[in-house]
Design an enzyme around this catalytic site. Structure first.
Site, PDB file in Angstrom:
ATOM      1  N   GLU A 212     -36.653 -10.927   4.409  1.00 31.08           N
ATOM      2  CA  GLU A 212     -35.421 -10.206   4.765  1.00 31.08           C
ATOM      3  C   GLU A 212     -34.416 -10.532   3.670  1.00 31.08           C
ATOM      4  O   GLU A 212     -33.794 -11.593   3.687  1.00 31.08           O
ATOM      5  CB  GLU A 212     -34.906 -10.679   6.127  1.00 31.08           C
ATOM      6  CG  GLU A 212     -35.815 -10.339   7.299  1.00 31.08           C
ATOM      7  CD  GLU A 212     -35.768  -8.863   7.682  1.00 31.08           C
ATOM      8  OE1 GLU A 212     -34.840  -8.152   7.253  1.00 31.08           O
ATOM      9  OE2 GLU A 212     -36.680  -8.419   8.394  1.00 31.08           O
ATOM     10  N   CYS A 246     -25.448  -9.128   5.107  1.00 35.19           N
ATOM     11  CA  CYS A 246     -26.448  -8.479   4.237  1.00 35.19           C
ATOM     12  C   CYS A 246     -26.360  -6.961   4.309  1.00 35.19           C
ATOM     13  O   CYS A 246     -26.725  -6.282   3.358  1.00 35.19           O
ATOM     14  CB  CYS A 246     -27.841  -8.939   4.627  1.00 35.19           C
ATOM     15  SG  CYS A 246     -28.205  -8.669   6.367  1.00 35.19           S
ATOM     16  N   GLU A 336     -25.220  -7.912  -5.746  1.00 36.34           N
ATOM     17  CA  GLU A 336     -24.724  -7.777  -4.375  1.00 36.34           C
ATOM     18  C   GLU A 336     -23.392  -8.527  -4.267  1.00 36.34           C
ATOM     19  O   GLU A 336     -23.286  -9.666  -4.727  1.00 36.34           O
ATOM     20  CB  GLU A 336     -25.753  -8.403  -3.420  1.00 36.34           C
ATOM     21  CG  GLU A 336     -25.358  -8.345  -1.971  1.00 36.34           C
ATOM     22  CD  GLU A 336     -26.401  -9.041  -1.074  1.00 36.34           C
ATOM     23  OE1 GLU A 336     -27.365  -9.612  -1.602  1.00 36.34           O
ATOM     24  OE2 GLU A 336     -26.218  -8.995   0.147  1.00 36.34           O
TER      25      GLU A 336
HETATM   26  P1  NAD Z   1     -29.259 -19.734   1.253  1.00 37.30           P
HETATM   27  O1  NAD Z   1     -28.723 -20.217  -0.062  1.00 37.30           O
HETATM   28  O2  NAD Z   1     -28.802 -20.383   2.491  1.00 37.30           O
HETATM   29  O3  NAD Z   1     -30.842 -19.797   1.152  1.00 37.30           O
HETATM   30  C1  NAD Z   1     -31.689 -19.368   2.192  1.00 37.30           C
HETATM   31  C2  NAD Z   1     -32.696 -20.461   2.480  1.00 37.30           C
HETATM   32  O4  NAD Z   1     -33.479 -20.691   1.328  1.00 37.30           O
HETATM   33  C3  NAD Z   1     -32.051 -21.791   2.878  1.00 37.30           C
HETATM   34  O5  NAD Z   1     -32.661 -22.257   4.052  1.00 37.30           O
HETATM   35  C4  NAD Z   1     -32.328 -22.691   1.690  1.00 37.30           C
HETATM   36  O6  NAD Z   1     -32.576 -24.034   2.072  1.00 37.30           O
HETATM   37  C5  NAD Z   1     -33.555 -22.092   1.067  1.00 37.30           C
HETATM   38  N1  NAD Z   1     -33.592 -22.292  -0.379  1.00 37.30           N
HETATM   39  C6  NAD Z   1     -32.566 -22.175  -1.252  1.00 37.30           C
HETATM   40  N2  NAD Z   1     -32.991 -22.426  -2.518  1.00 37.30           N
HETATM   41  C7  NAD Z   1     -34.312 -22.703  -2.419  1.00 37.30           C
HETATM   42  C8  NAD Z   1     -35.336 -23.027  -3.380  1.00 37.30           C
HETATM   43  N3  NAD Z   1     -35.063 -23.145  -4.680  1.00 37.30           N
HETATM   44  N4  NAD Z   1     -36.593 -23.246  -2.913  1.00 37.30           N
HETATM   45  C9  NAD Z   1     -36.877 -23.152  -1.604  1.00 37.30           C
HETATM   46  N5  NAD Z   1     -35.952 -22.836  -0.669  1.00 37.30           N
HETATM   47  C10 NAD Z   1     -34.700 -22.624  -1.053  1.00 37.30           C
HETATM   48  O7  NAD Z   1     -28.951 -18.216   1.481  1.00 37.30           O
HETATM   49  P2  NAD Z   1     -28.694 -17.136   0.419  1.00 37.30           P
HETATM   50  O8  NAD Z   1     -29.950 -16.876  -0.322  1.00 37.30           O
HETATM   51  O9  NAD Z   1     -27.452 -17.373  -0.358  1.00 37.30           O
HETATM   52  O10 NAD Z   1     -28.402 -15.944   1.470  1.00 37.30           O
HETATM   53  C11 NAD Z   1     -27.687 -14.861   1.118  1.00 37.30           C
HETATM   54  C12 NAD Z   1     -28.618 -13.703   0.825  1.00 37.30           C
HETATM   55  O11 NAD Z   1     -29.384 -13.438   1.982  1.00 37.30           O
HETATM   56  C13 NAD Z   1     -27.903 -12.423   0.504  1.00 37.30           C
HETATM   57  O12 NAD Z   1     -28.547 -11.795  -0.572  1.00 37.30           O
HETATM   58  C14 NAD Z   1     -28.068 -11.591   1.758  1.00 37.30           C
HETATM   59  O13 NAD Z   1     -28.029 -10.206   1.550  1.00 37.30           O
HETATM   60  C15 NAD Z   1     -29.390 -12.057   2.239  1.00 37.30           C
HETATM   61  N6  NAD Z   1     -29.491 -11.852   3.676  1.00 37.30           N
HETATM   62  C16 NAD Z   1     -30.383 -10.951   4.136  1.00 37.30           C
HETATM   63  C17 NAD Z   1     -30.467 -10.699   5.484  1.00 37.30           C
HETATM   64  C18 NAD Z   1     -31.449  -9.721   6.038  1.00 37.30           C
HETATM   65  O14 NAD Z   1     -31.598  -9.696   7.252  1.00 37.30           O
HETATM   66  N7  NAD Z   1     -32.110  -8.913   5.241  1.00 37.30           N
HETATM   67  C19 NAD Z   1     -29.627 -11.380   6.371  1.00 37.30           C
HETATM   68  C20 NAD Z   1     -28.727 -12.310   5.854  1.00 37.30           C
HETATM   69  C21 NAD Z   1     -28.669 -12.535   4.507  1.00 37.30           C
END
Ligand code: NAD
Length: 461
Positions: A212, A246, A336
């Protein structure tokens, strides 16, 4: 420092799963009820934690996290029996004296990795599907929302046997340690860069994944609209959770003939919603971290700011902002936004807007405002997106009867309601035959059998 091992946690889940308990429908129902009650019982802790992490208003926390989760569980409880099957299907005549059915069965142990923007909802909603389908689950809430992660982990600890559901607190190191283990399903929500890493790790074990992800969700506005309602719905979608959603409308593609009026109406709505000084409004969220504050602030460099633009690093505050005269090559159009900044681009003919969307990666959502049914149909038919709303923004997420997910770089796989259940299930195809009428034609030697078989198949499929 020693590498962390998640092996004992996953082994405990495998042991629990092999007891067969989770396969019982009554057990799943009970656990879903327990989960619903735990979320309700912890609602004020969750709301407080969300306030601490990003200044989320209590109303938004209740609507988008607590109620979103509990209503999803209620819907699942009502529907579980029918989803769980078995589902009988038609059997072709050439398989006579047989029945065919689909037996959904749990996949085993699921890993759910969540992001920070709706840090409770986005781990507990996938968990609802995992439990409904009869699985054990390991949750990894985002460390970027530490207070909520702490509350979710302690709620899970107080609610479930850790062999059944366990939540692991921690950051990248812990997530990587989890990804080193073998799971039966990985459900990841977050950014595209980490999504790729998750998929690489999953590929090593051939573990199925749902990703997602995010992207730039366009919002197209034609002139034949109810201006006030359109402005309200766009302003709400963009500045809810300070744009850290998102499926927030990422940028506006507005017909030039209505642009002036629309921008004025959006500015009026912004003032109606958050007052003259949004910084002092209790209803406007903060940016989650310094890193994201810097990133979103840098996106306001190009174009002409119509309103907003003020920032306060100490509070991680970025004002609701609208930027006109943005060009595709500007920074705000390269990634984004995921913050309270709305770039505006203009078009003359609807086809230009459609082409603009088509030339870019397929978005998670698309919004189009127009009364004209032909134009509505054209936009939907000529663009591809994970989901869409006509004459609104974001609300498709809240209907559990609709599948939610992305396409292309915005992700793949679907969840919510029935789709969550299916995601975490192995749809076992079963044919049950009698020993009677064993047609010899299918067995070698095939001499003379082919023509006869073709003729038969023509009549009996
Ligand atoms: P985040 O930084 O919290 O990361 C998400 C998860 O990935 C966390 O649990 C984190 O511990 C893990 N993570 C981070 N770096 C990592 C690595 N190098 N290796 C392994 N795991 C790792 O969240 P984010 O990525 O900043 O979230 C924002 C993004 O999520 C946006 O792009 C948003 O659009 C997307 N998003 C999508 C949805 C959907 O339903 N499609 C919903 C919410 C957010």
């Amino acid at each position: 420092m020693d590498p962390i091992s998640m092996a004992p946690i996953v082994q405990a889940q495998r042991d629990f799963f092999s007891t067969g308990k989770t396969r019982e429908l009554a057990f799943r129902r009970r656990q879903l009820e327990v989960l619903r009650d735990a979320v309700r019982g912890n609602a004020s802790r969750i709301v407080r934690a969300l306030k601490e992490d990003m200044g989320k208003p209590a109303f938004e926390a209740h609507v988008a996290e607590v109620s979103q989760v509990t209503s999803g569980i209620e819907y699942t409880l009502k529907s579980l029996k029918s989803w769980a099957g078995p589902h009988r299907v038609h059997t072709p005549a050439y398989l006579f004296l047989a029945s065919s059915r689909i037996d959904p069965e749990p996949v085993g142990v699921a890993l759910v990795i969540g992001p920070w923007n709706y840090p409770m909802d986005l781990v507990i909603e996938p968990l609802t599907g995992a439990i409904a389908a009869g699985n054990c689950a390991v949750l990894k809430p985002s460390e970027v929302a530490p207070a909520t992660s702490e509350v979710v982990c302690s709620m899970v600890r107080e609610t479930f046997d850790p062999g059944f559901v366990v939540a692991v607190e921690g950051g990248v190191k812990e997530t990587q340690a989890l990804l080193a283990e073998k799971f039966d399903y990985i459900f990841y929500t977050g950014g595209t860069v980490v999504g790729r890493l998750v998929m690489q790790k999953a590929a090593e074990q051939l573990t199925p994944v749902t990703l997602e992800l995010g992207g730039k969700s366009p919002c197209i506005v034609e002139p034949d609209i109810d201006l006030a309602v359109t402005a309200r719905r766009i302003t709400w979608g963009k500045y809810f959770n300070a744009g850290q959603t998102c499926i927030a409308p990422d940028y506006l593609l507005v017909n030039s003939s209505v642009k002036g009026e629309l921008l004025e109406a959006i500015e009026r709505c912004k003032t109606d919603f958050y007052g003259d000084d949004p910084k002092s409004s209790p209803d406007f969220t903060r940016i989650v971290s310094d890193k994201h504050f810097e990133r979103v602030s840098a996106l306001m460099a190009d174009g002409d700011i119509v309103f907003g633009g003020q920032t306060d690093a100490a509070e991680r505050y970025i004002a609701p902002t609208l930027i006109d005269n943005v060009l595709p090559e500007h920074k705000a159009m390269q990634e984004e936004i995921f913050g309270p900044v709305l770039p505006v681009l203009t078009y003359t003919y609807l086809q230009e807007a459609i082409d603009f969307v088509r030339e870019r990666p397929k978005p998670l959502s698309l919004y189009a405002f127009t009364r004209d049914r032909d134009k509505q149909a054209r936009v939907l038919a000529e663009t591809t997106s994970g989901g869409a709303c006509i004459n609104d923004t974001m609300v498709h997420y809240s209907n559990p009867r609709l599948p939610f997910g992305g396409i292309g770089t915005s992700g793949f796989g679907r969840y919510h309601g029935r789709w969550s259940f299916d995601t975490f299930s192995n749809m076992k195809a079963v044919v049950n035959r009698s020993f009677h009428f064993d047609i010899y034609l299918r067995y070698p030697p095939y001499k003379n059998a082919q023509k006869l078989a073709q003729r038969l198949l023509r009549y009996v499929t």
